[in-house]
Design an enzyme around this catalytic site. Structure first.
Site, mmCIF file in Angstrom:
data_model
loop_
_atom_site.group_PDB
_atom_site.id
_atom_site.type_symbol
_atom_site.label_atom_id
_atom_site.label_comp_id
_atom_site.label_asym_id
_atom_site.label_seq_id
_atom_site.Cartn_x
_atom_site.Cartn_y
_atom_site.Cartn_z
ATOM 1 N N SER A 145 0.856 -1.181 0.000
ATOM 2 C CA SER A 145 0.000 0.000 0.000
ATOM 3 C C SER A 145 0.897 1.238 0.000
ATOM 4 O O SER A 145 2.034 1.197 0.485
ATOM 5 C CB SER A 145 -0.892 0.007 1.247
ATOM 6 O OG SER A 145 -1.531 1.264 1.414
ATOM 7 N N TYR A 156 -2.074 -0.708 10.448
ATOM 8 C CA TYR A 156 -2.180 -1.057 9.026
ATOM 9 C C TYR A 156 -0.965 -0.553 8.256
ATOM 10 O O TYR A 156 -0.341 -1.302 7.491
ATOM 11 C CB TYR A 156 -3.459 -0.475 8.423
ATOM 12 C CG TYR A 156 -3.540 -0.691 6.926
ATOM 13 C CD1 TYR A 156 -3.806 -1.957 6.406
ATOM 14 C CD2 TYR A 156 -3.321 0.361 6.041
ATOM 15 C CE1 TYR A 156 -3.854 -2.166 5.040
ATOM 16 C CE2 TYR A 156 -3.369 0.154 4.671
ATOM 17 C CZ TYR A 156 -3.633 -1.105 4.180
ATOM 18 O OH TYR A 156 -3.669 -1.317 2.819
#
Length: 269
Positions: free
Chosen positions: A151, A164
């Site tokens: 990501s 995350y």
């Protein structure tokens, strides 16, 4: 490394394949002539996708239902995927797409610790275990590939998505190191670092994105950019101009400054 990867007639294992980027990978790889093993928790959704892929592309599509956040499930999923590939006589697994993962939005101390630990187990430990199993098969034969889905959150600390972002930083660092370790081995490694992508991921993470926002691409566009980079032998790609700029400048900024900017962006969304 620039020669295109040999997809046709080979097998791929795609995790998190029931929706979003994982589903898009399964469809795109089948379109390139790959047989696919689809892995996720939802057996019914995977079975429907497998049937559709087989009918449309004329390839084999097998299903392995697994919760990769649970101990032992990554090893079981890999063993079952290998068995499916070998049974079809086109094995072994030639490409691993490590896509399964989830995120949470909220202040670190207010989110349940157990749920955040589950995120680490899925986003990090399962990725590590599957990549290790894949390399154990691919490196001795001198061929294969691994795509780890990270990501743009990997490139800086992200308040309100702290764990995350940390898990994706792990994926990025691991992938880059693996790529260097396997340079010249015949096994290629890519970390695909998407920006916000409208998928079922947002419902779990508690965030919302929509096309038209800076850096937002469809799952299909993310996968096509990822496969183009993989074919070109790249080790990292952040699809989309805005995401490339973000990932580049985030690495140049002091971490505290990058964290404050990320907080403002998150709050605006």
């Amino acid at each position: 490394m620039s020669r295109h990867f040999d997809y046709r007639g080979r097998w791929a294992l795609v995790t998190g394949a029931s929706m979003g980027i994982g589903e898009a990978f399964a469809r795109a790889l089948a379109g390139r002539g790959m047989h696919v093993v689809l892995c996720a928790r939802s057996a019914d959704r995977l079975a429907a996708l497998a049937g559709e892929i087989q009918a449309r592309h004329g390839v084999r599509a097998a299903v392995v239902a697994a919760d990769l956040s649970r101990p032992g499930e990554a090893a079981r999923a890999w063993a079952e995927a290998e068995a499916e590939a070998e049974a079809g006589a086109e094995g072994p697994i030639h490409l691993l797409v490590n896509n399964a993962g989830f995120g949470l939005h909220g202040r670190f101390d207010e989110l349940p610790a157990d749920r955040q630990a589950e995120m680490v187990a899925l986003n990090c430990t399962a990725v590590l275990q599957l990549a290790h199993l894949a390399l154990g098969q691919m490196r001795p034969r001198g061929s294969g590939g691994i795509i780890n889905v990270g990501s743009v959150a990997a490139f800086q600390p992200v308040p309100m998505k702290s764990v995350y972002a940390a898990t994706k930083a792990f994926v990025l660092s691991l992938s880059e190191a693996m790529a260097e370790e396997n340079r010249g081995s015949g096994v290629r490694i890519l970390c695909l670092s998407p920006g916000p992508t409208p998928t079922g991921f947002q419902a779990v993470a508690g965030t919302r994105v929509q096309l038209g926002q800076p850096g937002v691409l469809t799952a299909e566009a993310v996968v096509q950019a990822g496969l183009a980079a993989f074919d070109a032998g790249k080790t990292q790609v952040a699809p989309g101009f805005a995401n490339r700029v973000t990932s580049t400048f985030a690495r140049m900024l002091p971490m505290g400054v990058a964290a404050r900017i990320a907080r403002r962006v998150n709050d605006s969304r």
